[in-house]
Design an enzyme around this catalytic site. Structure first.
Site, PDB file in Angstrom:
ATOM      1  N   HIS A  22      67.523  41.175  96.267  1.00  0.00           N
ATOM      2  CA  HIS A  22      67.560  41.650  97.648  1.00  0.00           C
ATOM      3  C   HIS A  22      68.651  42.697  97.907  1.00  0.00           C
ATOM      4  O   HIS A  22      68.649  43.338  98.955  1.00  0.00           O
ATOM      5  CB  HIS A  22      67.652  40.467  98.611  1.00  0.00           C
ATOM      6  CG  HIS A  22      66.336  39.788  98.754  1.00  0.00           C
ATOM      7  ND1 HIS A  22      65.900  38.840  97.845  1.00  0.00           N
ATOM      8  CD2 HIS A  22      65.333  39.952  99.649  1.00  0.00           C
ATOM      9  CE1 HIS A  22      64.692  38.447  98.192  1.00  0.00           C
ATOM     10  NE2 HIS A  22      64.324  39.104  99.286  1.00  0.00           N
ATOM     11  N   TRP A  80      56.773  39.671  95.070  1.00  0.00           N
ATOM     12  CA  TRP A  80      56.688  38.227  95.302  1.00  0.00           C
ATOM     13  C   TRP A  80      56.673  37.449  93.988  1.00  0.00           C
ATOM     14  O   TRP A  80      57.152  36.316  93.933  1.00  0.00           O
ATOM     15  CB  TRP A  80      55.460  37.891  96.135  1.00  0.00           C
ATOM     16  CG  TRP A  80      55.530  38.364  97.548  1.00  0.00           C
ATOM     17  CD1 TRP A  80      56.656  38.656  98.281  1.00  0.00           C
ATOM     18  CD2 TRP A  80      54.436  38.602  98.423  1.00  0.00           C
ATOM     19  NE1 TRP A  80      56.318  39.058  99.551  1.00  0.00           N
ATOM     20  CE2 TRP A  80      54.958  39.037  99.663  1.00  0.00           C
ATOM     21  CE3 TRP A  80      53.064  38.505  98.278  1.00  0.00           C
ATOM     22  CZ2 TRP A  80      54.150  39.358 100.752  1.00  0.00           C
ATOM     23  CZ3 TRP A  80      52.251  38.822  99.351  1.00  0.00           C
ATOM     24  CH2 TRP A  80      52.798  39.235 100.574  1.00  0.00           C
TER      25      TRP A  80
END
Length: 109
Positions: A22, A80
């Site tokens: 992230h 994902w």
């Protein structure tokens, strides 16, 4: 605009990897988030419980269609595949949920 909150666990042994991912989210993924009418997307971490709290504002008119569009986006699906193994969904989540949706019970401007 609709404010949406969700929660999920993060596996302790995957926490560093999740943070690393992230810190450099792929531009294609960020572009798709915006294209699907999501703004102000934020993820908070609560340690030592290792809970992630996600928040976003949906500014579109057809959330289901926008989420279907995102689900079909190949770069997002690959993203994902990296992030999902880091997560530990809550046992209490609704059927079909990865992140458990939360009820908005208070807001002030």
């Amino acid at each position: 605009m609709e404010r949406m909150g969700m929660v999920i666990g993060v596996k302790p042994e995957k926490l560093a990897e999740y943070k690393r991912l992230h810190a450099a989210v792929w531009p294609e993924v960020l572009d798709m988030i915006r294209a699907c009418n999501i703004t102000n997307y934020t993820i908070f971490l609560r340690e030592p419980e290792n809970l992630l709290f996600g928040y976003w504002e949906y500014v579109g008119t057809d959330f289901e269609a926008d989420m279907a569009r995102m689900n079909e986006h190949e770069p997002t699906r690959r993203w994902w595949q990296l992030t999902d193994p880091c997560q530990e969904p809550l046992a209490s989540r609704a059927a079909g949920e990865q992140w458990a949706a939360m009820e908005n019970v208070f807001h002030t401007d």
